[in-house]
Design an enzyme around this catalytic site. Sequence first.
Site, PDB file in Angstrom:
ATOM      1  N   HIS A 195       0.836  -1.201   0.000  1.00 15.01           N
ATOM      2  CA  HIS A 195       0.000   0.000   0.000  1.00 15.01           C
ATOM      3  C   HIS A 195       0.865   1.243   0.000  1.00 15.01           C
ATOM      4  O   HIS A 195       1.978   1.217   0.502  1.00 15.01           O
ATOM      5  CB  HIS A 195      -0.857   0.077   1.268  1.00 15.01           C
ATOM      6  CG  HIS A 195      -1.763  -1.078   1.433  1.00 15.01           C
ATOM      7  ND1 HIS A 195      -2.894  -1.231   0.686  1.00 15.01           N
ATOM      8  CD2 HIS A 195      -1.709  -2.143   2.264  1.00 15.01           C
ATOM      9  CE1 HIS A 195      -3.510  -2.339   1.060  1.00 15.01           C
ATOM     10  NE2 HIS A 195      -2.806  -2.925   1.995  1.00 15.01           N
TER      11      HIS A 195
ATOM     12  N   LYS B 275      -2.755   4.932   3.087  1.00 13.37           N
ATOM     13  CA  LYS B 275      -4.021   4.218   2.901  1.00 13.37           C
ATOM     14  C   LYS B 275      -4.753   4.133   4.232  1.00 13.37           C
ATOM     15  O   LYS B 275      -4.219   3.626   5.214  1.00 13.37           O
ATOM     16  CB  LYS B 275      -3.776   2.820   2.333  1.00 13.37           C
ATOM     17  CG  LYS B 275      -5.064   2.043   2.076  1.00 13.37           C
ATOM     18  CD  LYS B 275      -4.765   0.757   1.317  1.00 13.37           C
ATOM     19  CE  LYS B 275      -5.933  -0.202   1.299  1.00 13.37           C
ATOM     20  NZ  LYS B 275      -7.174   0.323   0.772  1.00 13.37           N
TER      21      LYS B 275
HETATM   22  N1  LIG Z   1     -13.884  -0.751  -4.405  1.00 14.27           N
HETATM   23  C1  LIG Z   1     -12.746  -0.235  -4.876  1.00 14.27           C
HETATM   24  O1  LIG Z   1     -12.220  -0.663  -5.912  1.00 14.27           O
HETATM   25  C2  LIG Z   1     -12.091   0.896  -4.124  1.00 14.27           C
HETATM   26  C3  LIG Z   1     -11.012   1.595  -4.663  1.00 14.27           C
HETATM   27  C4  LIG Z   1     -10.484   2.654  -3.958  1.00 14.27           C
HETATM   28  C5  LIG Z   1     -11.027   3.022  -2.736  1.00 14.27           C
HETATM   29  N2  LIG Z   1     -12.068   2.316  -2.235  1.00 14.27           N
HETATM   30  C6  LIG Z   1     -12.724   2.679  -0.989  1.00 14.27           C
HETATM   31  O2  LIG Z   1     -13.554   3.812  -1.246  1.00 14.27           O
HETATM   32  C7  LIG Z   1     -13.687   4.595  -0.056  1.00 14.27           C
HETATM   33  C8  LIG Z   1     -13.322   6.044  -0.359  1.00 14.27           C
HETATM   34  O3  LIG Z   1     -11.951   6.073  -0.746  1.00 14.27           O
HETATM   35  P1  LIG Z   1     -11.265   7.464  -1.146  1.00 14.27           P
HETATM   36  O4  LIG Z   1      -9.846   7.153  -1.412  1.00 14.27           O
HETATM   37  O5  LIG Z   1     -12.061   8.122  -2.228  1.00 14.27           O
HETATM   38  O6  LIG Z   1     -11.408   8.270   0.226  1.00 14.27           O
HETATM   39  P2  LIG Z   1     -11.458   9.850   0.419  1.00 14.27           P
HETATM   40  O7  LIG Z   1     -11.280  10.070   1.885  1.00 14.27           O
HETATM   41  O8  LIG Z   1     -10.561  10.529  -0.547  1.00 14.27           O
HETATM   42  O9  LIG Z   1     -12.955  10.237   0.011  1.00 14.27           O
HETATM   43  C9  LIG Z   1     -14.055   9.989   0.830  1.00 14.27           C
HETATM   44  C10 LIG Z   1     -15.118  11.020   0.473  1.00 14.27           C
HETATM   45  O10 LIG Z   1     -16.276  10.767   1.254  1.00 14.27           O
HETATM   46  C11 LIG Z   1     -16.771  12.018   1.656  1.00 14.27           C
HETATM   47  N3  LIG Z   1     -17.608  11.882   2.843  1.00 14.27           N
HETATM   48  C12 LIG Z   1     -17.235  11.614   4.109  1.00 14.27           C
HETATM   49  N4  LIG Z   1     -18.307  11.607   4.911  1.00 14.27           N
HETATM   50  C13 LIG Z   1     -19.376  11.875   4.146  1.00 14.27           C
HETATM   51  C14 LIG Z   1     -20.761  12.040   4.399  1.00 14.27           C
HETATM   52  N5  LIG Z   1     -21.264  11.908   5.635  1.00 14.27           N
HETATM   53  N6  LIG Z   1     -21.582  12.334   3.361  1.00 14.27           N
HETATM   54  C15 LIG Z   1     -21.087  12.451   2.117  1.00 14.27           C
HETATM   55  N7  LIG Z   1     -19.790  12.321   1.803  1.00 14.27           N
HETATM   56  C16 LIG Z   1     -18.947  12.043   2.815  1.00 14.27           C
HETATM   57  C17 LIG Z   1     -15.535  12.847   1.940  1.00 14.27           C
HETATM   58  O11 LIG Z   1     -15.817  14.253   1.953  1.00 14.27           O
HETATM   59  C18 LIG Z   1     -14.665  12.464   0.739  1.00 14.27           C
HETATM   60  O12 LIG Z   1     -14.969  13.260  -0.377  1.00 14.27           O
HETATM   61  C19 LIG Z   1     -12.795   3.903   0.984  1.00 14.27           C
HETATM   62  O13 LIG Z   1     -13.590   3.019   1.762  1.00 14.27           O
HETATM   63  C20 LIG Z   1     -11.812   3.110   0.129  1.00 14.27           C
HETATM   64  O14 LIG Z   1     -11.259   1.993   0.798  1.00 14.27           O
HETATM   65  C21 LIG Z   1     -12.602   1.265  -2.889  1.00 14.27           C
END
Ligand SMILES: NC(=O)c1ccc[n+]([C@@H]2O[C@H](COP(=O)([O-])OP(=O)(O)OC[C@H]3O[C@@H](n4cnc5c(N)ncnc54)[C@H](O)[C@@H]3O)[C@@H](O)[C@H]2O)c1
Length: 231
Positions: free
Chosen positions: A120, A124
Amino acid sequence: MGRTVCQAVEAAPDLQLGAQIDVGDDVNAVAGADVAVVFSVPDVVLEHTLACIRHGVHTVVGTTGWDAAKLDAVRQALAEAPAGVGVLVAPNFALGAVLLMKFAAMAAPHFESVEVIELHHPDKVDAPAAPPGTPRSGSLRPARRPAAADPGRHHDEPGRCPRGRGRRDPGARGTAARADRPRGGRARRSGEQLTLRHDSFDRASFMSGVLLGVRQVASRPGLTVGLDTFL
Ligand SMILES: NC(=O)c1ccc[n+]([C@@H]2O[C@H](COP(=O)([O-])OP(=O)(O)OC[C@H]3O[C@@H](n4cnc5c(N)ncnc54)[C@H](O)[C@@H]3O)[C@@H](O)[C@H]2O)c1
């Protein structure tokens, strides 16, 4: 991820971006959309997914942190929702990672042991420092199928990685390992080792999987976990 998904949707000729919802916005703004994509944080992912279902909006979810109880809540909400709503919860949208899981499942019955290594970036948020099988990191999912072929044999072995992050070295950066490595014995006896490797260099790597989900989720009513059945 949310921002990258918006860019991918805007670049896709067959899709139109209806709304962007971030922290502080009203999640009910999702009403009227054909499909919602949820990439918020684990604490609110269930609440957001249920809101989409209530509005009859097909939903593609990438946020990690799901467990059986949360998935059951989604099934329950779908049973009470307008007929035909589809929800896809996919721990990993990178097509290469999904294929790696498939290849690992094919290989598992033919090998006595398995080693899974995750690398990672240091920041992360949900890098898996917890015991194996803890559904915190989507990228841990590949471990499950080989483990099923050899139940109970997984153990943490973070110390094997030079910058290991795990129970023995919680302050270290960036690397996690879950291993069931034969220490010289069985691997030598079988005389071979199969290595499967997937690298994700950028958030763009998830976009073809997300768009695949967006395009197909309406034709898959109910809850689907994992992108593999969409491929
Ligand atoms: N499934 C996949 O392939 C994959 C790939 C990458 C990341 N992820 C997952 O996706 C999630 C997000 O990852 P990220 O890197 O974008 O994180 P990040 O922290 O950059 O983004 C999270 C977003 O959620 C928003 N948020 C937080 N609380 C909120 C609320 N109450 N209402 C609305 N929006 C809210 C934040 O403002 C931010 O914009 C994590 O759980 C990560 O592990 C999954």
